[in-house]
Structures are given as structure tokens and as C-alpha cells.
Write a protein that holds these residues in place. Sequence first.
Motif, PDB file in Angstrom:
ATOM      1  N   THR B  50       0.837  -1.208   0.000  1.00  0.00           N
ATOM      2  CA  THR B  50       0.000   0.000   0.000  1.00  0.00           C
ATOM      3  C   THR B  50       0.870   1.256   0.000  1.00  0.00           C
ATOM      4  O   THR B  50       0.623   2.198  -0.764  1.00  0.00           O
ATOM      5  CB  THR B  50      -0.942   0.006   1.222  1.00  0.00           C
ATOM      6  N   ILE B  52       3.719   1.654  -1.206  1.00  0.00           N
ATOM      7  CA  ILE B  52       4.344   1.839  -2.520  1.00  0.00           C
ATOM      8  C   ILE B  52       3.335   2.359  -3.536  1.00  0.00           C
ATOM      9  O   ILE B  52       3.591   3.329  -4.246  1.00  0.00           O
ATOM     10  CB  ILE B  52       4.987   0.513  -2.961  1.00  0.00           C
ATOM     11  N   GLN B  53       2.157   1.728  -3.605  1.00  0.00           N
ATOM     12  CA  GLN B  53       1.168   2.165  -4.596  1.00  0.00           C
ATOM     13  C   GLN B  53       0.658   3.575  -4.299  1.00  0.00           C
ATOM     14  O   GLN B  53       0.323   4.325  -5.207  1.00  0.00           O
ATOM     15  CB  GLN B  53      -0.005   1.175  -4.655  1.00  0.00           C
ATOM     16  N   GLU B  54       0.609   3.925  -3.029  1.00  0.00           N
ATOM     17  CA  GLU B  54       0.136   5.256  -2.666  1.00  0.00           C
ATOM     18  C   GLU B  54       1.261   6.286  -2.682  1.00  0.00           C
ATOM     19  O   GLU B  54       1.022   7.468  -2.489  1.00  0.00           O
ATOM     20  CB  GLU B  54      -0.528   5.234  -1.278  1.00  0.00           C
ATOM     21  N   ASP B  55       2.489   5.821  -2.900  1.00  0.00           N
ATOM     22  CA  ASP B  55       3.656   6.695  -2.959  1.00  0.00           C
ATOM     23  C   ASP B  55       3.691   7.668  -1.776  1.00  0.00           C
ATOM     24  O   ASP B  55       3.807   8.875  -1.956  1.00  0.00           O
ATOM     25  CB  ASP B  55       3.673   7.470  -4.293  1.00  0.00           C
TER      26      ASP B  55
END
Lengths: 314, 133
Positions: B50, B52-55
Motif C-alpha cells: 500500500t 508503494i502504490q500510494e507513494d
Amino acid sequence: MDLERRIIAERDKRAVARLISMVENEDERAYEILRKLYKYSGNAYVIGITGPPGVGKSTITDKLVKLLRKHNKSVGILAIDPTSPFTGGAILGDRVRMQDLALDPGVFIRSMATRGYLGGLSKATKAAINILDIYGVDYIFVETVGVGQSEIDIVKTADTVVMVLVPGLGDDIQAIKAGIMEIGDVFVINKADKEDADKTISYIENVLDYNQEKDWRPPVKKAVAVNDVGTHEVLEAILNHENHLKKSGKFYLKRLSNAKIELLEITKQKIMDIINNSSHNKELLEELAIKVTMREIDPYSAASEILKSVKGGI
Amino acid sequence: MERPIRVLVAKPGLDGHDRGAKVIARALRDAGMEVIYTGIRQTPEQIVETAIQEDVDVVALSLLSGAHNTLFPKIVELLRQKGADDILVVGGGVIPPDDIPFLKSCGIAEIFTPGTPTSVAIEFIKQNVKRRN
């Protein structure tokens, strides 16, 4: 910058995430990359999930995505939540309903804050859709903020709009008001185990009877998404609509009209940038604003003068 | 444009007490941050994916079950493996003072125990976030 290679060749989710941040932050380098990669887009089908707050948009999205995953389709999800107009902060909580999807390698989820943008989406949503499309997912879900009566930007962005409602939202006069009731390609009455679900359906069916469009009658589906009841039928309705658009040639026309809107939005933004980035134009704006306030000039003529100056700058 | 700090507020482990996490989420929101909240009982893998995907710039962990010495370092390690060790990781919850030096040595930047004013956590995040572009 090797983001391009990491997105295209390595399908690196971290690079995708970073590029989305860059468009959210209006970083010029992001548009450079998008210019080069745009040719890889155009393959993903975009599904908008919209409706008032609390009707179950995230839960429905979660279930629909799981069904598509069973068919081996890869999916991107953009979940939009509102930014506080007072502090600029936001709580992005749509993932709470999508916990099981976090580790699915075929799913990419990104929460986005509206950052002051009205219309139910964020300013960067369209660019984020393009990025996920380039990344290569088969379907993109765009979950809007909870909408009121006029946040309908999703219709300019999605191929199929799913309008989620619940029983008891209002009577038939609410239903014939303009706005959100006009944009659904598929209607879902969620929480249909509650009282009055059938009444709500008949209100909506009545409204749809007035529709002029003859070749697609939006289906109205009952669901209890939290128990995964009726979601299969909702997905079927969405895929039917996709089929309908693609067979009738409307898919192209819809995308054409959306492309026009996107182009105008970007152009508008560029004009704003020219004004904001030039001290000459900013001064002119200040001067003219004073003159308008003092009634020395009318705002219509003043705007024409700004436009003349912008033209000189291009 | 001043970009907002993005924070993932996550609850690893098996306890279901998320009042603290919600208070923190709300406080960070009011401090102008974008807070991603994912709910209770998250695995370290879910939290890292999460993040990573949400940066996000920051992962704020909340835990009251006593498993912090296992779960917090695991999350830091997984972030490192994914090349995401530029994300600031902080923790909070009922954490005995004796465990704090160990957690810090594992890469948790700061631990906030009960009674810490939210303003302290906010200020720490603002000062220590590693701005990335």
C-alpha cells in the motif's frame, strides 16, 4: 529519469505510483514522460463508480474487481476522496473496503484527494487514468467522491458510469431533478435488503421512462454488496454496456467527445499558466481588477485585454 | 505548488483498537496532510504494498497488541527490500520504554507513546520527512 523504462519494460508499480504523484503535483517532467508514453494508452476500459456518500461505492468496487480478477483481467483503481477546504488535508479511506486487493499483483490501487477540485474527481484524475492505461491494465475503476446533485465530471471521464444509490434517498421529484440521475449507464440500488428498495427502483425506472435515448435503457440492479449479493449482475450489466458501446460505434464518439473536453481543459490550464507565470500578465490582471472595482472598466472588456496580452505571449 | 505530505496510517497485527490510529489520522489531516487509512489487522506485506502504490512520504504504524518488536522491524525491512527505504517510518501505541532503543536501531525513526500530544507527532513528521521529487 528512468520512469519510462520502469513503467513500460518492468511494469514497476513504484514507478507508476511516482508518476501519478508527479501529475498530482503538476510536475512538468511528468507531462514530458506522458507525451512519450501516450501512444501506449487507449486499451483500458474505464468504469466510473459514483453516487452519494455512504451508499457503498468502495464495497461495490471491491466486489466487481474481485469478479474481474476471476476472469484474469488486470485492474487499476483510482479512489477519490475530498480535501478539506480549510486545512488542505484529507482522509483517504476507500482502501478500508478493499483490503484483500492490496496484495493482488493484478491490481493497482491509488487514493487521490480532490485538492480543491470540484466535480467529484481530482484535477489529476484524467492523467492518472492515462498512466494506468499506459501501465497496461484491462479495466480502470474510478470511484468518485460522494456526490451531491451536480458533481458529474465522471461522465466526461468514464466509458461506463455506474450510479450507486440506496433506498430512501428521496421521492420521485428528487429523481427527476437534473444532474446525477442523468449520467448513469447502469443503476445499482445497494443495501437492497432495506425497506423500500422496490419503491426506489420504481422511482428510478419511472425517470428512465422519460429518457430520449432509445438504444440503451440503463438497467437498474439490486445489490447487497457487502454480502456480495447482486454484484455479479451489476458486472454483467457493465460488460453489456461496454459491448453495446463498442458494437454501436458509440464508443468512438464518446471517446471523441471526451478527448475534446480533455483538450479544452488542458488548454484552459495552459492559458492560466501563461497568466500566472508572467509578471507582466499578473500586473495587468491586478491593474484591471482595480479598474473593474472602481467601475472604470467592465469585466468583459477587461478579460478581452488579458486575452490579448496572453495571445501576444504565445 | 506546496505539495501535501502523504501519510499511510496503518495498523499491523491482531488488535482491533483503532481509536488511537483514527485520532492520529484526523490530527494529521487537520495539519494539512493527505492520510491514507486502511483499517485494522494489516499484514506487513499489505502495509508495504500500500505504501508503494500510494507513494507515501510517511508510514505511521499503530499497534497495541505487544507484537511491535516483530512487526515494526519487518515492515522496515520489507520497505528496504522494495527500494522504498526513503519512506519515513514512525510508530505509536503501548510500547514499553525498554523496547524503544531496539525499534529505533531497526529503522523506526520515532516512537510515540500514550500521552504524546498529536502536535509533537505532527512536528516530528514535518521536520523529518525526506522530500522526494
